[in-house]
Design an enzyme around this catalytic site. Structure first.
Site, PDB file in Angstrom:
ATOM      1  N   ARG A 165      96.949  32.932  38.963  1.00 45.39           N
ATOM      2  CA  ARG A 165      98.023  33.780  39.519  1.00 45.39           C
ATOM      3  C   ARG A 165      97.729  34.115  40.979  1.00 45.39           C
ATOM      4  NH1 ARG A 165      97.351  38.902  38.803  1.00 45.39           N
ATOM      5  NH2 ARG A 165      96.815  38.794  36.615  1.00 45.39           N
TER       6      ARG A 165
ATOM      7  N   TYR B  72     124.777  36.962  48.053  1.00 46.58           N
ATOM      8  CA  TYR B  72     124.686  36.290  46.753  1.00 46.58           C
ATOM      9  C   TYR B  72     124.819  37.334  45.631  1.00 46.58           C
ATOM     10  CZ  TYR B  72     122.410  33.825  42.908  1.00 46.58           C
ATOM     11  OH  TYR B  72     122.111  33.269  41.698  1.00 46.58           O
TER      12      TYR B  72
ATOM     13  N   ASP C 282     117.863  35.716  54.017  1.00 50.39           N
ATOM     14  CA  ASP C 282     117.933  34.714  52.966  1.00 50.39           C
ATOM     15  C   ASP C 282     118.539  33.468  53.622  1.00 50.39           C
ATOM     16  OD1 ASP C 282     118.763  33.050  50.899  1.00 50.39           O
ATOM     17  OD2 ASP C 282     119.246  34.703  49.544  1.00 50.39           O
TER      18      ASP C 282
ATOM     19  N   LYS D 258     117.697  25.538  45.318  1.00 49.63           N
ATOM     20  CA  LYS D 258     118.862  24.878  45.900  1.00 49.63           C
ATOM     21  C   LYS D 258     118.418  23.664  46.733  1.00 49.63           C
ATOM     22  CE  LYS D 258     120.644  28.389  43.826  1.00 49.63           C
ATOM     23  NZ  LYS D 258     120.936  29.667  44.470  1.00 49.63           N
TER      24      LYS D 258
HETATM   25  C1  PLP Z   1     120.680  31.039  44.134  1.00 50.24           C
HETATM   26  C2  PLP Z   1     120.485  31.999  45.220  1.00 50.24           C
HETATM   27  C3  PLP Z   1     119.579  33.054  45.092  1.00 50.24           C
HETATM   28  C4  PLP Z   1     118.789  33.302  43.816  1.00 50.24           C
HETATM   29  O1  PLP Z   1     117.855  32.288  43.623  1.00 50.24           O
HETATM   30  P1  PLP Z   1     117.322  31.838  42.162  1.00 50.24           P
HETATM   31  O2  PLP Z   1     116.402  30.730  42.486  1.00 50.24           O
HETATM   32  O3  PLP Z   1     118.524  31.448  41.372  1.00 50.24           O
HETATM   33  O4  PLP Z   1     116.643  33.022  41.583  1.00 50.24           O
HETATM   34  C5  PLP Z   1     119.421  33.902  46.166  1.00 50.24           C
HETATM   35  N1  PLP Z   1     120.126  33.739  47.304  1.00 50.24           N
HETATM   36  C6  PLP Z   1     121.000  32.734  47.461  1.00 50.24           C
HETATM   37  C7  PLP Z   1     121.742  32.605  48.740  1.00 50.24           C
HETATM   38  C8  PLP Z   1     121.219  31.837  46.421  1.00 50.24           C
HETATM   39  O5  PLP Z   1     122.108  30.848  46.570  1.00 50.24           O
END
Ligand code: PLP
Length: 377
Positions: A45, A97, A169, A194
């Site tokens: 971890r 999001y 983000d 993504k």
């Molecule tokens: C999908 C997404 C998240 C969350 O990510 P996960 O990997 O699904 O936990 C956060 N911010 C954006 C812009 C996203 O598209």
């Protein structure tokens, strides 16, 4: 090192011990200590060689000094929010999001960390929302699903003047197209699920920072809260990142052509894509980013037509998520953004007739034909 080279030769590069061009998947959860307290790795971890290799690569491609890999994008966001304490106040982009909105409203407020949602494309509105307890500004640009653009340099300046942490983000733009640390961001977050992974086969999150003290705090939080990325998934991400450049270039080429198709279609109303010169954030995005990406949203002439369209497509898969080789289609109001109350969605302009496309790597002619058939009443 240039962009595409860095995706392949960044991070640890070739494995020094074996010459392997790929990093090994190290499954050990614990590591021998030669004397008590003398070790390179201690416990999985806290540190794992495969995850560490990925973390170095993440830091490199985002132009930071320290990378952290988490079990999901939400785990990354949760960890970053552990930097704050009760009484703190955070300013956040209003159309974030859906999962981020849910986390902020359902959990942060319970911890008495207060939040203000602001249209961060309006820098004055951000400045007006600052209070003496404000500790951070959290943005997305482009946003999801309306592709609104926030000026990174301007927010960087405001954050600097008021001593706020600037968190972004950067999932939609990817490190291949946009590197917010250049513009004064302190923490860059990714849902690596993504574009970084890119093949719809791994759930992962990332945080990249430059500053050493911030990195030390995050390392502590990562270990103490424990939502780390496993070694198999770390390997998959490194594999995905190698082709991020070619994928993004090709995805954007496909997207530009599909946007042209949508512009000509009689059943399409509004189109949201920062690459369009009439998009309000076009010029700002063009200055701070090297590409317009592969997400495009549009409204259809009726809610029924939107529903029909997403259920009829053959190559666009009706699914949550985005950023992979296969094209996806969704209705944000009913899917990714369903956790946002209806009135709030309406305020933000996330209509029931809004369709979001994540363009993939199929032949663009097939994608256009697919939409043509689905959009016919
Ligand atoms: C999908 C997404 C998240 C969350 O990510 P996960 O990997 O699904 O936990 C956060 N911010 C954006 C812009 C996203 O598209």
């Amino acid at each position: 090192m240039r962009q595409k080279t860095k995706l392949i030769h960044g991070g640890k590069g070739i494995d020094q011990a074996t010459g392997a061009v790929n990093q090994a998947i190290q499954l050990s959860s614990t590591f021998k200590q030669t004397q008590i307290g003398t070790f390179h790795y201690e416990y999985g971890r806290t540190g794992n060689p495969t995850r560490e290799a990925l973390e170095q690569l993440l830091a490199d491609i985002e132009e930071g000094d320290h990378g952290f890999a988490f079990a999901s994008g939400m785990a990354a966001i949760t960890a970053v929010m552990k930097l704050f304490s009760p009484g703190d106040h955070i300013i956040i982009t209003d159309d974030v999001y859906g999962g981020t909105y849910r986390f902020f409203t359902q959990f942060l407020e319970k911890e008495t960390i207060s939040i203000t949602f602001v249209d961060t494309s309006d820098v004055t509105a951000v400045e007006e929302a600052i209070r003496k307890e404000t500790k951070a500004v959290f943005i997305e640009t482009p946003t999801n699903p309306l592709l609104k653009i926030t000026d990174l340099s301007k927010i960087g300046q405001v954050a600097n003047e008021h001593d706020l942490l600037f968190i972004i983000d950067n999932t939609f733009a990817t490190p291949y197209f946009q590197n917010p640390l250049r513009y004064g961001a302190d923490l860059v977050i990714h849902s690596a699920t993504k574009y970084l992974g890119g093949h719809s086969d791994v759930i992962a999150g990332a945080v990249v920072v430059k500053e050493d003290t911030l990195a030390a705090k995050l390392a502590y939080i990562q270990n103490a809260t424990g939502a780390v990325l496993g070694p198999h998934d770390a390997y998959l991400l490194m594999r995905g990142i190698k082709t991020l450049g070619v994928r993004m270039e090709e995805i954007e080429t496909n997207t530009r052509q599909l946007v042209k198709f949508l512009q000509r279609h009689p059943n399409v109303d509004e189109i949201y894509y920062p690459g369009l010169v009439n998009h309000p954030g076009h010029a700002t995005h063009a200055l701070q980013s090297r590409g317009f990406g592969g997400i495009v949203s549009f409204t259809t002439t009726s809610n029924e037509l939107a529903l029909q369209t997403v259920e009829r497509t053959r190559y666009f898969t009706l699914a949550e998520s985005l950023g992979a080789v296969e094209s996806l289609i969704s209705i944000p109001a009913k899917m990714t953004h369903a956790s946002i109350p209806k009135e709030r969605r309406q305020e933000l302009g996330i209509k029931d007739s809004l369709i979001r496309l994540s363009i993939g790597l199929e032949d663009v002619e097939d994608l256009a034909e697919d939409l043509e058939i689905a959009l016919t009443e």
